[in-house]
Design a protein around this motif. Structure first.
Motif, mmCIF file in Angstrom:
data_model
loop_
_atom_site.group_PDB
_atom_site.id
_atom_site.type_symbol
_atom_site.label_atom_id
_atom_site.label_comp_id
_atom_site.label_asym_id
_atom_site.label_seq_id
_atom_site.Cartn_x
_atom_site.Cartn_y
_atom_site.Cartn_z
ATOM 1 N N CYS A 1 0.791 -1.033 -0.049
ATOM 2 C CA CYS A 1 -0.073 -0.083 0.060
ATOM 3 C C CYS A 1 0.915 1.430 0.009
ATOM 4 O O CYS A 1 0.386 2.316 -0.179
ATOM 5 C CB CYS A 1 -1.005 0.070 1.215
ATOM 6 N N ILE B 1 3.445 2.632 2.346
ATOM 7 C CA ILE B 1 3.480 3.152 3.441
ATOM 8 C C ILE B 1 4.851 3.552 3.798
ATOM 9 O O ILE B 1 5.379 4.393 4.199
ATOM 10 C CB ILE B 1 3.074 2.447 4.843
ATOM 11 N N VAL C 1 6.052 6.998 2.323
ATOM 12 C CA VAL C 1 5.510 7.974 2.984
ATOM 13 C C VAL C 1 6.628 8.148 4.205
ATOM 14 O O VAL C 1 7.133 9.231 4.477
ATOM 15 C CB VAL C 1 3.934 7.997 3.536
ATOM 16 N N THR D 1 -4.415 8.549 2.262
ATOM 17 C CA THR D 1 -3.591 8.463 0.928
ATOM 18 C C THR D 1 -4.134 8.949 -0.293
ATOM 19 O O THR D 1 -3.406 9.797 -0.956
ATOM 20 C CB THR D 1 -3.247 6.976 0.724
ATOM 21 N N THR E 1 -0.321 13.299 5.367
ATOM 22 C CA THR E 1 0.892 12.365 5.794
ATOM 23 C C THR E 1 0.579 11.842 7.101
ATOM 24 O O THR E 1 0.996 10.813 7.273
ATOM 25 C CB THR E 1 2.015 13.314 5.412
ATOM 26 N N SER F 1 -1.944 9.411 7.146
ATOM 27 C CA SER F 1 -1.572 8.019 6.602
ATOM 28 C C SER F 1 -0.861 7.205 7.593
ATOM 29 O O SER F 1 -1.017 5.956 7.830
ATOM 30 C CB SER F 1 -0.643 8.366 5.461
ATOM 31 N N PHE G 1 0.622 8.264 -5.455
ATOM 32 C CA PHE G 1 -0.216 8.196 -4.121
ATOM 33 C C PHE G 1 -1.386 7.671 -4.601
ATOM 34 O O PHE G 1 -2.189 6.983 -3.975
ATOM 35 C CB PHE G 1 0.030 9.286 -3.273
ATOM 36 N N GLY H 1 -3.209 4.255 -3.112
ATOM 37 C CA GLY H 1 -4.495 4.478 -2.492
ATOM 38 C C GLY H 1 -5.586 3.191 -3.101
ATOM 39 O O GLY H 1 -6.140 2.511 -2.403
#
Length: 527
Positions: free
Chosen positions: A305, A307, A310, A371, A400, A403, A463, A467
Motif C-alpha cells: 500500500c 507506507i 511515506v 492516501t 501524511t 496516513s 499516491f 490508494g
C-alpha cells in the motif's frame, strides 16, 4: 471421574460450569512474559531505525558520494530485498538452534553491517554494508513476532506481540531524531554518525538474547517437555493456564497426554523441516491453504500500500509540498515519527479488547482515505508550480500524518500479530519466514521504484496508485481474515478453511470444542 480432573483442560471446563464456584478471578498481566517479549522485539528497532535514518541520511550520502537518484533508490530499497535472505535463513535456524539464539544472530549480523556502513568510503563499500545489515533485518523481522506469540499468555498475546510494530515505530522516530541532530555535522561525518548509532540496539539485542528463556513451543518440539513446563509456569497467568498451554502444545507436537516424562521423543513429521514445505506447497489442507494465503497476503499488502514510501521519502514529500530547507523538512519528519509512535501505542492496548479484525478494517479504510487525500493535495500543488497554495500544503501535511497514524493503528501491528499466531506449530517458522519475506519484497519494490514512479506519473499519481492498492487490501482483509482474538495458538487451524464464512466458522469452532470436552468427560468416566 477422578482421572478427568487431572486433565487441566477438562478440569477448567468443569469448574467454569459449576454455578457455585463463582466468577473466575481476573488474571494479572504477566510481567515476565512482557519483559521477554520486549527484549525480543528490540530486534524490530533495527528495521525501524534503518528506515527512519535513511530518510535523512540519503540526502547527505547523495551529496558526499555524488550518486544519482537511481543509485539512491537502490541503496534505500535493496536492504528489504537482502532481508529476504535473512528471513529465509532465519526460518531454518529458528527450528535448528532455537528462537532466542536466532535473535542473537540477528543482532550480531546487523552490528557488522552497521560497522561497515559507518566506515564506508565508496558506494560499493556502502552497498556491502547494506547487504549484511539487510540479512540482520530479515532475521529480526521474522523471529520477533514468532517468539513473542509463543511466549505470551493467551489473553495478552495481541498486546505483547504488537510490540514488534511498536519498536519498529520507535526505531523510525529514533532515526528521525538522529537525522536532525547529526545533520549539523559536516556532510562527510553526519551520515556516518547516523548509520553508526544503529549499532547500539544491536548490542542490546545480543545481550538480551542470552538472558531471555527459550520458547516453550520450540522446547517441546525438541522433546524437552520439562524445560518447557518451567518456562510456561513463568509466562502464564496461572498454573492452570500453564498446564492447558502445555497440553495443547503436546497435542500439536504429537506427544501423548499421558506421557509425563521431562524428555520425550517427538515424531519427526511434527518438527517442521522438509515436511513443512510439502504441507504448505505440495499437499496443503484447505485450512493450511487458507492460513498461508491470509498470512502472506496480509504481510504483502501491509507494505504494497506504499507506507514505506511515506516514511522513507517524507522529506521529499515535504519538499514537494513547499518546505524548502533541510532543517524544516527534518523537523516535519520528526512529527511523522511521533504520530506513528502515539498511534501504535493506542492500538496496542485495544488489540485484545476489540480484536484484530475490527482494528485492521478501520485502519485500512482510514489509510485509503488519507492516501487519496495526500494524492489530491500533491496533484494540486504540482499543477500550480509557481504558486504557494497554503491550504494544499497544510492538507498534504495533515494527510501524511493521517496516513502514518491510521496505518499504525491497525495495519502495522496486526500484520505481525496475525501472521505469527495463525500458522500451526509444525509450520510456524516456515510460515513466519514466508510472511516476512513477502513483506520485505513488496517494501523493497516500492522503495526502489518510488522516485522513478513519481517522475513517470507524478508524485500525486503515485499516491493515487497506492490508494488503489490499499482499497484492494481492504477487500482482501474483509473477505479472508477471521477474528483470532482469545483463541489458543493450537486452535487456530480450526478457524480457517471455510472461505468467506468466517463468522459461522468461529461459531462452529466453539461447538466443536464443547463436544470435544464432553467426549473427554465420557471417556474418562469410563476409565
Amino acid at each position: 471421574m477422578a482421572d478427568s480432573l487431572q486433565n487441566p483442560a477438562v478440569a477448567g471446563a468443569l469448574e467454569s460450569s459449576n454455578p457455585d464456584s463463582g466468577p473466575p478471578p481476573k488474571p494479572k498481566r504477566n510481567t515476565f512474559a512482557l519483559a521477554c517479549a520486549l527484549l525480543a522485539c528490540m530486534s524490530s528497532v533495527l528495521l525501524g531505525y534503518d528506515t527512519g535514518v535513511m530518510s535523512g541520511a540519503m540526502i547527505y550520502i547523495k551529496r558526499d558520494l555524488k550518486i544519482s537518484d537511481v543509485r539512491v533508490e537502490i541503496l534505500v530499497g535493496t536492504i528489504n530485498v537482502y532481508s529476504l535472505v535473512g528471513s529465509t535463513i532465519a526460518g531454518w535456524t529458528c527450528d535448528w538452534v532455537g528462537r532466542r539464539y536466532t535473535i542473537v544472530i540477528a543482532g550480531v549480523i546487523f552490528l557488522a553491517g552497521a560497522f561497515l556502513m559507518t566506515f564506508a568510503t565508496t558506494y560499493s563499500f556502502l552497498m556491502i554494508g547494506r547487504f549484511i545489515a539487510g540479512i540482520g533485518v530479515g532475521f529480526a523481522l521474522m523471529i520477533a513476532p514468532v517468539y513473542s506469540a509463543e511466549i505470551s499468555p493467551r489473553s495478552a498475546r495481541g498486546f505483547i506481540t504488537s510490540f514488534t510494530e511498536v519498536f519498529i515505530n520507535f526505531g523510525v522516530l529514533l532515526g528521525y531524531v538522529s537525522n536532525y541532530f547529526f545533520a549539523k555535522l559536516p556532510t562527510n561525518l553526519g551520515w556516518r554518525f547516523m548509520m553508526g548509532v544503529g549499532a547500539i540496539p544491536s548490542v542490546m539485542l545480543i545481550v538480551g538474547g542470552f538472558i531471555m528463556p527459550e520458547s516453550p513451543r520450540w522446547l517441546v518440539m525438541q522433546g524437552r517437555v520439562g524445560d518447557a513446563r518451567k518456562v510456561l509456569d513463568k509466562t502464564s497467568e496461572s498454573i492452570q493456564e500453564s498446564q492447558e498451554r502445555l497440553a495443547d502444545i503436546k497435542e500439536a507436537a504429537g506427544i501423548p497426554q499421558d506421557n509425563h516424562d521431562d524428555v520425550v521423543e517427538v515424531p519427526k513429521r511434527k518438527t517442521g523441516g522438509r515436511g513443512a514445505w510439502r504441507q504448505i506447497f505440495l499437499h496443503p489442507t484447505r485450512a493450511v491453504l487458507h492460513i498461508t494465503i491470509a498470512g502472506i497476503g496480509l504481510c504483502f499488502f501491509q507494505q504494497a500500500c506504499g507506507i514505506d514510501s511515506v516514511v522513507m521519502y517524507s522529506p521529499k514529500i515535504f519538499e514537494k509540498a513547499g518546505m524548502k530547507t533541510d532543517n524544516d523538512r527534518l523537523l516535519a519528519t520528526i512529527s511523522v515519527g511521533v504520530t506513528k509512535t502515539i498511534c501504535i501505542l493506542v492500538s496496542t492496548f485495544w488489540l485484545d479488547k476489540i480484536g484484530r479484525r475490527a482494528l485492521l478494517l478501520t485502519s485500512s479504510g482510514g489509510f485509503v482515505c488519507s492516501t487519496i487525500g495526500l494524492a489530491i493535495g500533491l496533484t494540486v500543488i504540482d499543477r500550480h508550480p509557481n504558486e504557494k497554495i497554503t491550504w494544499a500544503i497544510a492538507f498534504c501535511f495533515l494527510c501524511t500524518l493521517g496516513s502514518v497514524g491510521t496505518f499504525s493503528m491497525g495495519m502495522g501491528p496486526v500484520a505481525w500479530v496475525y501472521s505469527s499466531e495463525i500458522f500451526p506449530l509444525r509450520l510456524r517458522a516456515l510460515g513466519g519466514a514466508m510472511a516476512a519475506g513477502a513483506n520485505r519484497l513488496s517494501s523493497g519494490i516500492i522503495l526502489m521504484t518510488f522516485l522513478s514512479l513519481s517522475k513517470a506519473i507524478t508524485i500525486g499519481g503515485a499516491f493515487f496508485l497506492f490508494g488503489g492498492i490499499a482499497l484492494l487490501a481492504f477487500i482482501f482483509f474483509f473477505t479472508l481474515l477471521p477474528e483470532t482474538r482469545g483463541r489458543g495458538l493450537e486452535e487456530m487451524e480450526e478457524l480457517f478453511g471455510t472461505f468467506f464464512k468466517w463468522r459461522s466458522t468461529a461459531k462452529e469452532l466453539e461447538e466443536r470444542k464443547r463436544k470435544r470436552l464432553e467426549s473427554e468427560n465420557k471417556k474418562n468416566d469410563l476409565v
